[in-house]
Design an enzyme around this catalytic site. Structure first.
Site, PDB file in Angstrom:
ATOM      1  N   PHE A  99      16.198  30.747 -58.078  1.00  0.00           N
ATOM      2  CA  PHE A  99      15.526  31.667 -57.251  1.00  0.00           C
ATOM      3  C   PHE A  99      14.552  32.653 -58.157  1.00  0.00           C
ATOM      4  O   PHE A  99      13.643  33.173 -57.164  1.00  0.00           O
ATOM      5  CB  PHE A  99      16.560  32.551 -56.533  1.00  0.00           C
ATOM      6  CG  PHE A  99      17.732  31.647 -55.695  1.00  0.00           C
ATOM      7  CD1 PHE A  99      17.368  30.274 -55.260  1.00  0.00           C
ATOM      8  CD2 PHE A  99      18.803  32.251 -55.275  1.00  0.00           C
ATOM      9  CE1 PHE A  99      17.964  29.435 -54.382  1.00  0.00           C
ATOM     10  CE2 PHE A  99      19.512  31.298 -54.482  1.00  0.00           C
ATOM     11  CZ  PHE A  99      19.441  30.015 -54.115  1.00  0.00           C
ATOM     12  N   HIS A 188      26.910  42.155 -38.761  1.00  0.00           N
ATOM     13  CA  HIS A 188      27.341  40.982 -37.767  1.00  0.00           C
ATOM     14  C   HIS A 188      28.192  41.800 -36.586  1.00  0.00           C
ATOM     15  O   HIS A 188      28.365  40.933 -35.669  1.00  0.00           O
ATOM     16  CB  HIS A 188      28.231  40.190 -38.759  1.00  0.00           C
ATOM     17  CG  HIS A 188      29.566  40.388 -38.976  1.00  0.00           C
ATOM     18  ND1 HIS A 188      29.631  41.228 -40.271  1.00  0.00           N
ATOM     19  CD2 HIS A 188      30.807  40.456 -38.623  1.00  0.00           C
ATOM     20  CE1 HIS A 188      30.859  41.725 -40.438  1.00  0.00           C
ATOM     21  NE2 HIS A 188      31.786  41.073 -39.399  1.00  0.00           N
ATOM     22  N   HIS A 250      28.751  49.081 -39.956  1.00  0.00           N
ATOM     23  CA  HIS A 250      29.334  48.674 -38.451  1.00  0.00           C
ATOM     24  C   HIS A 250      29.921  49.827 -37.701  1.00  0.00           C
ATOM     25  O   HIS A 250      29.602  49.771 -36.529  1.00  0.00           O
ATOM     26  CB  HIS A 250      30.576  47.861 -39.147  1.00  0.00           C
ATOM     27  CG  HIS A 250      30.363  46.659 -39.945  1.00  0.00           C
ATOM     28  ND1 HIS A 250      29.287  45.787 -39.720  1.00  0.00           N
ATOM     29  CD2 HIS A 250      31.167  45.938 -40.944  1.00  0.00           C
ATOM     30  CE1 HIS A 250      29.347  45.096 -40.771  1.00  0.00           C
ATOM     31  NE2 HIS A 250      30.476  45.106 -41.463  1.00  0.00           N
ATOM     32  N   LYS A 355      44.903  43.362 -37.680  1.00  0.00           N
ATOM     33  CA  LYS A 355      43.356  43.256 -37.770  1.00  0.00           C
ATOM     34  C   LYS A 355      43.193  43.845 -36.453  1.00  0.00           C
ATOM     35  O   LYS A 355      43.399  43.488 -35.291  1.00  0.00           O
ATOM     36  CB  LYS A 355      42.863  42.047 -38.017  1.00  0.00           C
ATOM     37  CG  LYS A 355      41.417  41.749 -37.608  1.00  0.00           C
ATOM     38  CD  LYS A 355      40.768  40.596 -38.225  1.00  0.00           C
ATOM     39  CE  LYS A 355      39.482  40.386 -38.029  1.00  0.00           C
ATOM     40  NZ  LYS A 355      38.562  41.319 -38.907  1.00  0.00           N
TER      41      LYS A 355
HETATM   42  C1  BG6 Z   1      31.933  42.815 -43.885  1.00  0.00           C
HETATM   43  C2  BG6 Z   1      32.692  43.513 -45.030  1.00  0.00           C
HETATM   44  O1  BG6 Z   1      30.668  43.307 -43.613  1.00  0.00           O
HETATM   45  O2  BG6 Z   1      32.940  43.008 -42.757  1.00  0.00           O
HETATM   46  C3  BG6 Z   1      34.144  43.082 -45.248  1.00  0.00           C
HETATM   47  O3  BG6 Z   1      31.844  43.424 -46.127  1.00  0.00           O
HETATM   48  C4  BG6 Z   1      35.032  43.392 -43.970  1.00  0.00           C
HETATM   49  O4  BG6 Z   1      34.694  43.843 -46.280  1.00  0.00           O
HETATM   50  C5  BG6 Z   1      34.195  42.404 -42.757  1.00  0.00           C
HETATM   51  O5  BG6 Z   1      35.985  42.503 -44.132  1.00  0.00           O
HETATM   52  C6  BG6 Z   1      35.021  42.840 -41.396  1.00  0.00           C
HETATM   53  O6  BG6 Z   1      34.265  41.738 -40.492  1.00  0.00           O
HETATM   54  P1  BG6 Z   1      35.231  41.422 -39.237  1.00  0.00           P
HETATM   55  O7  BG6 Z   1      34.175  40.680 -38.464  1.00  0.00           O
HETATM   56  O8  BG6 Z   1      36.239  40.544 -39.870  1.00  0.00           O
HETATM   57  O9  BG6 Z   1      35.826  42.590 -38.493  1.00  0.00           O
END
Ligand code: BG6
Length: 502
Positions: A99, A188, A250, A355
């Protein structure tokens, strides 16, 4: 400028996808399964092609076998359809590439010519599933290798930098090659179904529209708890910590979606302008508030689900005296007319019992209370927005307790919308499916604009600097608990508690 052809088929535009980091964890665990699902749902155009790029010397057939295996691992058996897998795998090619050096990039343009059966101009979508330190080099080399035109787009993953300054360097390097309108920065969380539902919930329901301010809301609570630890990512995580890894992106995005004013429309910039106003209005932490309003934690060994798990300092590859936080709880506020005096309590941590990501909107009590004085604490509504798992929305309301001997005693109960039972046919797509589809369609509203990244870093940087000056190590909490006791004290000192209905 050549527009992407086949306007009659806008929902499935043709693209060429160049995936850098094609054998990395993100691609294997998330991107191929997401692309496969899009294909299975008929959302990839027949002519869409995917070129995997990585340093490893691998033959195209071996690469396709590797992707097939990854689908078998990460896609549910019930969703693995032989024909769909075959069709998806046939779209894939592989190119070994260093790259960092410009030689070799021309092969990407050659591949595009070779796989095309017609002379139309299609967008090249470049997905950088690689460390951010490579973004600049790759963009420059793509340009030098004449791979790009005015239709090309680039998708980049977080973390965009380590602080404000490094994020500017990265954004500048990408910006030398791509204009902002063709840069797609992924968070995401913005692709998660329930996160998008925040926009629908807030702006399509007049009931909430009229109540969404400091006159009616007493406080907001956001919990993003993870059961996992750092999953072999010590090198990255120890440098970042939970504030940079989860809050800077996030959690602040969730705060923005909860707190922003209604945008004029659903255009990307209309939404992003409103989010930026919130990021600018986030209050910095003053030195005298730091100890009261922010708690840093680090997990020690404990038990999750009956299984012993090591402490952070015993994780694979660990540096035994690290002060990196794996948990943060904080009370913050948005200084504007809508939110004056409304605390936002945020907490996020690794190795917690569940979670669980949820947002609780606590509404104010009635101005004059007429029921049993002992039940006064009960008497307020809560809106519970569960992002994961079991996506759904519940409004906690008060009704009269039933029974002849209860008089006018109150009881709490939910008006409940559980997505999987209310809409049983619908599979909730993974965040990456939606995000990839939006990139293909050229729509940016679920992606983060440069100024959002920068304002978020500004706010985090000031907090990190204050922590550094204070010099206190994080508080310990056993894996499998809800964080340091101090995070409970932080909210109880305001006469409140974390919502615990799990
Ligand atoms: C990521 C982090 O952006 O999000 C991770 O780098 C984390 O550390 C993850 O575990 C959590 O994403 P989700 O979608 O599982 O809540």
């Amino acid at each position: 400028m050549n527009a992407c052809k086949r306007p009659e088929d806008d929902s499935r535009p043709v693209i060429d996808l160049a995936l850098f980091g094609a054998l990395g964890d993100l691609s294997l665990r998330k991107l191929y399964p997401a692309l496969y699902h899009l294909d299975r749902e008929g959302l990839l155009h027949d002519d869409t092609r995917i070129l995997g790029l990585a340093r490893q010397e691998v033959k195209a057939d071996a690469f396709r076998r590797r992707v097939t295996e990854t689908l078998q691992t990460y896609v549910k058996d019930s969703e693995l359809d032989r024909e769909a897998v075959k069709r998806f795998i046939a779209r894939l090619d592989y190119l070994q590439l260093d790259f960092a050096t410009a030689e070799g990039y021309r092969a990407i343009a050659e591949w595009r010519t070779a796989v095309r059966r017609d002379t139309e101009a299609y967008p090249l979508v470049v997905y950088l599933a690689v460390p951010a330190s490579l973004y600049g080099d790759i963009c420059r080399n793509l340009q030098a290798g004449e791979c790009l035109d005015e239709l090309s787009r680039v998708v980049v993953e977080k973390p965009i930098g380590y602080d404000f300054e490094s994020s500017c360097e990265i954004n500048d390097a990408i910006g030398e090659v791509f204009p902002e309108s063709r840069i797609y920065r992924i968070d995401h969380y913005l692709g998660k179904e329930t996160v998008q539902n925040l926009i629908a919930l807030r702006f399509a329901n007049p009931l909430f529209g009229t109540q969404w301010n400091q006159n009616h809301i007493s406080h907001v609570e956001i919990t993003v708890a993870e059961r996992v630890g750092i999953e072999g990512r010590w090198g990255y995580f120890d440098r970042a910590g939970q504030l940079r890894d989860m809050v800077q992106n996030h959690l602040l995005q969730l705060v923005c979606l909860i707190a922003m004013d209604p945008p004029a429309n659903l255009d990307a910039d209309a939404i992003r302008d409103e989010k930026v106003k919130i990021l600018k209005a986030l209050q910095p932490f003053s030195e005298n508030r730091l100890n009261r309003d922010v708690v840093r934690g680090q997990y020690i060994a404990g038990t999750i689900n009956g299984k012993s798990v090591p402490g952070y300092l015993e994780e694979e590859g660990a540096n035994r005296d690290s002060d990196t936080e794996t948990f943060v709880a904080m009370k913050t506020s948005v200084a504007n007319w809508r939110w004056a005096g409304v605390p936002f309590y945020l907490r996020t941590g690794k190795r917690m019992p569940e979670k669980l990501s949820q947002i609780i909107i606590h509404f104010r009590q009635q101005p004059h209370y007429i029921f049993d004085p002992d039940q006064r604490n009960l008497a307020a509504n809560k809106l519970i927005i569960r992002l994961q798992p079991d996506e759904g929305i519940a409004l906690e309301v008060l009704t009269k307790d039933s029974g002849l001997d209860r008089g006018m005693r109150l009881r709490r109960g939910p008006l409940h919308l559980d997505f999987s039972s209310a809409f049983p046919q619908e599979r909730i797509p993974d965040a990456y499916e939606r995000l990839l589809l939006e990139v293909m369609k050229g729509r940016q509203y679920l992606f983060v604009r440069r100024d959002e990244v920068e304002h978020a870093w500004h706010w985090c940087d000031s907090l990190i600097a204050a922590w550094r000056d204070m010099g206190e190590p994080p508080r310990r909490y056993p894996a499998g608990s809800w964080g340091p006791v101090a995070s409970i004290a932080m909210i109880t000192q305001d006469g409140r508690s974390w919502y615990e209905d799990y």
